[in-house]
Design a protein around this motif. Structure first.
Motif, mmCIF file in Angstrom:
data_model
loop_
_atom_site.group_PDB
_atom_site.id
_atom_site.type_symbol
_atom_site.label_atom_id
_atom_site.label_comp_id
_atom_site.label_asym_id
_atom_site.label_seq_id
_atom_site.Cartn_x
_atom_site.Cartn_y
_atom_site.Cartn_z
ATOM 1 N N ILE A 1 -9.600 -1.679 0.152
ATOM 2 C CA ILE A 1 -8.256 -1.580 0.720
ATOM 3 C C ILE A 1 -8.306 -2.094 2.149
ATOM 4 C CG2 ILE A 1 -6.371 -0.025 1.365
ATOM 5 C CD1 ILE A 1 -7.213 1.801 -0.925
ATOM 6 N N LEU B 1 -6.646 -4.227 -2.483
ATOM 7 C CA LEU B 1 -5.276 -3.905 -2.096
ATOM 8 C C LEU B 1 -5.066 -4.352 -0.653
ATOM 9 C CD1 LEU B 1 -3.223 -0.730 -2.830
ATOM 10 C CD2 LEU B 1 -3.304 -1.604 -0.507
ATOM 11 N N CYS C 1 2.707 4.306 -2.618
ATOM 12 C CA CYS C 1 2.131 5.140 -3.674
ATOM 13 C C CYS C 1 1.948 4.360 -4.973
ATOM 14 C CB CYS C 1 2.985 6.380 -3.908
ATOM 15 S SG CYS C 1 4.689 6.051 -4.328
ATOM 16 N N THR D 1 -0.461 9.468 -1.471
ATOM 17 C CA THR D 1 -0.912 8.085 -1.305
ATOM 18 C C THR D 1 -2.344 8.039 -0.791
ATOM 19 O OG1 THR D 1 1.366 7.430 -0.869
ATOM 20 C CG2 THR D 1 -0.345 5.874 -0.237
ATOM 21 N N MET D 2 -2.661 8.874 0.176
ATOM 22 C CA MET D 2 -4.014 8.878 0.717
ATOM 23 C C MET D 2 -5.038 9.338 -0.317
ATOM 24 S SD MET D 2 -3.950 7.513 3.548
ATOM 25 C CE MET D 2 -2.845 7.059 4.873
ATOM 26 N N GLU E 1 -2.424 -4.227 2.525
ATOM 27 C CA GLU E 1 -1.257 -3.567 3.104
ATOM 28 C C GLU E 1 -0.950 -4.201 4.454
ATOM 29 O OE1 GLU E 1 1.705 -1.693 4.787
ATOM 30 O OE2 GLU E 1 1.257 -1.531 2.640
ATOM 31 N N TYR F 1 -6.142 2.607 -7.949
ATOM 32 C CA TYR F 1 -6.940 3.731 -8.440
ATOM 33 C C TYR F 1 -7.207 3.610 -9.937
ATOM 34 C CZ TYR F 1 -7.830 8.450 -10.200
ATOM 35 O OH TYR F 1 -8.351 9.524 -10.870
ATOM 36 N N THR G 1 -1.259 1.959 -4.468
ATOM 37 C CA THR G 1 -2.518 2.708 -4.465
ATOM 38 C C THR G 1 -2.796 3.323 -5.832
ATOM 39 O OG1 THR G 1 -1.333 4.618 -3.543
ATOM 40 C CG2 THR G 1 -2.512 3.200 -1.994
ATOM 41 N N ALA H 1 -5.574 6.432 -2.614
ATOM 42 C CA ALA H 1 -6.378 5.421 -1.926
ATOM 43 C C ALA H 1 -7.842 5.839 -1.870
ATOM 44 C CB ALA H 1 -5.826 5.189 -0.521
ATOM 45 N N ARG I 1 -10.982 3.822 -3.580
ATOM 46 C CA ARG I 1 -12.200 3.426 -2.864
ATOM 47 C C ARG I 1 -13.443 4.020 -3.517
ATOM 48 N NH1 ARG I 1 -8.964 4.719 1.963
ATOM 49 N NH2 ARG I 1 -8.363 2.788 3.033
ATOM 50 N N GLY J 1 0.790 -1.234 0.000
ATOM 51 C CA GLY J 1 0.000 0.000 0.000
ATOM 52 C C GLY J 1 0.813 1.269 0.000
ATOM 53 N N LEU K 1 -0.960 2.273 5.226
ATOM 54 C CA LEU K 1 -0.665 2.860 3.919
ATOM 55 C C LEU K 1 0.495 3.836 4.075
ATOM 56 C CD1 LEU K 1 -4.219 3.638 2.472
ATOM 57 C CD2 LEU K 1 -2.764 1.670 2.015
#
Length: 826
Positions: A174, A72, A53, A160-161, A74, A60, A56, A164, A168, A51, A78
């Motif tokens: 995830i 995904l 970059c 990254t967030m 992790e 995506y 993710t 993610a 989603r 998880g 993440l």
């Protein structure tokens, strides 16, 4: 915890403050966590393991493109791993690579020669513009800069967030913490992915596990050649001169001093690349595994290792002399032996993909996520990226080699990148040909898929050794000598690095008819064939010989051995063909013998009739040569009279010595790959990876002769190629000559016409026969006519060029045929 340390103090006496400079090992934790048990799925189309970059980004792009059931996994949080500490929001102040030596200026010109025909916005700028973009520079040594306006930096956690959240939003799941504890493949090719929370049955798995990638690979028997490297950077407190600026500084990369530097709030962030002898590998993780609990930890920093870079940075950016360090970060980044990532499906097992080995994951994540998503969904890569194929490595890529090359790649991170570059750490590998010991001290060796192969050979009076240059250098004269040898006498070349496969069995002919656009050769005959992608692009060029009924020998280039084998194996499995496929690359050595006297030399060593009537072009025979059984094919990539001799490795040296002894009166000698490249260009021979690849179709590449659209078999890409032919081409491969001075085209140079970019070269070399530079080039149809004038950009200068009739030199079989025809008329 933060420590403040003045950079000038460090320069005056590092020993006095070494204890302060080293920050303790520390851990940073995220404050929120979603439990993996929630909404657990037991099936998935794609399971992504890791998880960061890259993982993710792939999740995506797959989900956004409409793939259902993307999961995904992790192991902890993440961004744990290399992503979280990468050196906040998106900033795009641009970047400038600084040139402070003439060689570096040439390197930038070389880069711009290639940039102009791409869409990347990049400019070569003078010192004034460099200073405008970074006014805090000492300009005494600045000669030029390479400016990329859209470059910048981004907070890795936020990136990254965001990826993610986007994944989603489009339906991906995830799960974390969800470490993968086991991987088992089912008979139908699907995977059982085991975690503490349950097992997911996946159609495919993608390893995006960063520095845990080796651990994941080991679960299914792979030793991925990745290794963590300690990378340090320092962050300063507020610098008054930086705070006073009205706009953000561009990111600079001082290439001679090997560091990057950018603005970080009102201070500066400085990250160097230490030399080979000072940098640190975390090689214990390769041998013993990553510590189970390692996540967002850091290593102890060691400013002693980067002190010389700090001093050079203070000279280039004088405000650093008064700057205080408030943070020093030393964390793991993952390197492969050649610094490029490993992206794509892996040979040797079905439905296992990798996106690992990213030294610069933040930079590559967006593009690689999209690239891999397109490949997974469409069954072929969206464009050619064989440099990143995970199958460029093999069993020869052992731990000592990986460590040596990673150390070299990190230490040489910012060295000048010359054409025909060679790097020597970790060589030779276990992959040496049967004549390596005979030849290793006689010439300049090149590295090809783990093999050592001669590029050119030395003679008394030559300037020996590896002397890289952007212009003609010490090999130029000797290569001409070798070309004349092959054209006028007889030469021998080591071609062992070729990839070699045996395909046999009840369905072998049927499988190959499906894979290749050409018809299959009859027993004892050889032809050139091409594998195409479903969209009609050239996936591979292969020489095929039918050795006996249903048994075929396939020969491909050294750089595409496992790349091609994976494609063949996949079709065999998915089509359920009853075949046996074996890779015999390491078992069989290859010698090429070429030149007008090659027949005379071989005839001295065999009772086989080597005459034109007795051993015809593109025929194959098993012969006794100096008491050794050899499989001989009458073919030569020089275009001259010649044979390729396939020999057990253990007998290769004896055969080579016998040939050299037999050809003494004919003036026989060795020649290398540089001469072969020049000779093949004179003959108009295309090369895979240059004139043809996954960016080109065979019709625009001029391969019509080898493409049998009317053959009964429905070969892969046939329908797409028929459509391409019906619509018509927009560009065509052309053959051009250039008026140059001390420089020759290499390939990928920009072509201009009337002030506009119109195409690009694919490969080039000097023609010693005609004493001019030659190149292949893709041009729009309206500029393909013989006699058309264009310009080719080489090191910032545009050279006059002209489309000419190909080939410049007729091949030996063509010359022989025309001579026979002329005699018949007489």
């Amino acid at each position: 915890m933060s420590r403040i340390l003045n950079l000038t103090q460090l320069r005056k006496g590092l020993s006095a403050c070494r204890g302060i400079a080293r920050l303790p090992l520390r851990t940073i934790y995220c404050t929120s966590r979603k439990h993996a048990e929630e909404r657990w799925k037991d099936t998935a189309e794609t399971v992504i393991i890791g998880g960061g970059c890259v993982g993710t980004s792939l999740a995506y792009h797959l989900a956004k493109a409409g793939m259902k059931d993307v999961v995904l996994l992790e192991k902890s949080e993440l961004t744990a791993g290399s992503t979280w500490h990468a050196a906040v929001g998106l900033h795009t102040p641009g970047s400038v690579r600084i040139a402070s030596t003439p060689a570096r200026v040439d390197e930038m010109r070389y880069q711009m020669t290639r940039t102009h025909w791409h869409v990347t916005e990049q400019y070569m700028i003078g010192p004034e513009k460099v200073q405008e973009l970074f006014p805090l520079l000492n300009m005494d040594k600045v000669l030029a800069g390479l400016y990329t306006p859209g470059d910048g930096h981004i907070d890795p956690y936020s990136l990254t967030m965001a990826l993610a959240a986007g994944a989603r939003m489009y339906g991906a799941q995830i799960y974390n913490p969800a470490p993968v504890t086991g991987l088992s493949q089912m008979s139908d090719g699907k995977w059982d992915v085991q975690t503490p929370h349950g097992t997911i049955r996946a159609n495919r798995i993608v390893n995006t596990a960063g520095f845990w990638a080796r651990e994941v690979g080991k679960m299914i028997g792979f030793e991925h050649p990745t290794i963590p490297v300690h990378h340090q950077y320092v962050v300063t407190a507020t610098v008054p001169e930086v705070k006073a600026l009205k706009k953000e500084l561009a990111v600079i990369r001082d290439l001679e001093a090997s560091y990057y530097l950018r603005q970080e709030r009102d201070g500066l962030l400085f990250g160097p690349y230490e030399k080979m002898e000072k940098m640190v590998l975390q090689d214990s993780w390769v041998r013993e595994g990553v510590p189970p609990g390692f996540g967002k930890e850091l290593f102890e920093s060691d400013l002693d290792r980067i002190m010389e870079h700090i001093e050079m940075a203070m000279e280039m950016v004088p405000v650093l002399k008064k700057a205080d360090i408030i943070n020093t970060v030393s964390g793991p980044i993952t390197y492969t032996p050649d610094l490029l990532p490993m992206v794509g499906p892996h040979q040797g097992v079905s439905n296992y993909w990798t996106a690992i080995g990213f030294g610069y994951g933040i930079i590559h994540a967006g593009g690689m996520g999209k690239f891999l998503s397109d490949w997974i969904r469409n069954g072929e890569p969206p464009y050619d990226l064989i440099e990143c194929d995970p199958n460029r490595y093999g069993k020869w890529t052992d731990v000592p080699f990986t460590c040596a090359k990673a150390r070299e790649s990190y230490g040489y991170n910012n060295v000048v990148g010359y054409p025909k570059e060679e790097r020597f750490a970790g060589r030779p590998t276990s992959r040496t040909s049967g004549v390596y010991e005979l030849l290793k001290d006689k010439g300049s060796m090149g590295f090809h898929a783990g093999w050592e192969q001669p590029h050119w050979f030395y003679k008394p009076g030559d300037e020996t050794g590896y002397k890289p240059s952007f212009r003609r250098t010490n090999w130029f004269g000797p290569v001409g000598r070798e070309c004349r040898l092959v054209m006028e006498k007889v030469g021998v070349i080591d071609l062992t690095p070729f990839g070699k496969f045996i395909v046999k069995g009840k369905d072998s002919h049927k499988l190959l008819d499906r894979l290749f656009a050409n018809t299959m050769p009859k027993v004892g005959l050889t032809n050139i064939s091409h594998m195409l992608t479903p969209n009609g692009r050239v996936y591979a060029e292969v020489t095929i010989t039918q050795l006996e009924p249903g048994k075929f020998l396939l020969i491909t280039g050294s750089g595409s051995e496992l790349h091609d084998l994976r494609w063949i194996e996949r079709e065999a499995v998915e089509g359920r063909y009853d075949v046996d496929i074996s890779n015999v690359t390491d078992d069989i050595g290859v010698l090429g013998i070429a030149g007008p006297d090659s027949r005379k030399v071989l005839q001295k060593l065999t009772n086989e009739d080597m005459s034109d009537a007795g051993f015809k072009f593109l025929h194959c025979k098993s012969i006794e040569l100096a008491g050794v059984t050899v499989r001989a094919i009458r073919i030569s990539y020089t275009g001259e009279l010649g044979w390729e001799l396939y020999i057990d490795q253990k007998n290769m040296a004896a055969v080579h010595q016998a040939i050299m002894a037999a050809g003494k009166d004919e003036g026989i000698d060795n020649f290398g790959t540089y001469a072969m490249n020049s000779l093949r260009l004179e003959k108009g021979f295309r090369g895979w990876g240059a004139e043809m690849n996954c960016d080109t179709n065979p019709l625009e590449a001029g391969l019509d002769y080898f493409i049998k659209l009317n053959k009964p078999a429905d070969f892969i890409g046939k329908a797409a190629l028929q459509e391409i032919k019906a619509k018509g081409l927009k560009r065509k491969l052309s053959y051009i000559s250039l008026d140059t001075d001390d420089i020759d085209p290499e390939g990928n140079e920009t072509i201009w016409h009337n002030g506009k970019v119109v195409g690009n070269t694919t490969s080039g070399a000097y023609s010693y026969s005609s004493q001019q530079s030659l190149a292949f080039a893709y041009l729009p149809l309206e500029l393909c006519s013989v006699g058309q004038k264009v310009e080719v950009e080489l090191l910032a200068r545009k050279y006059q060029a002209m489309v000419i009739q190909e080939p410049l030199v007729l091949t030996e079989p063509t010359r022989t045929r025309l001579q026979k025809k002329a005699k018949g008329k007489v």
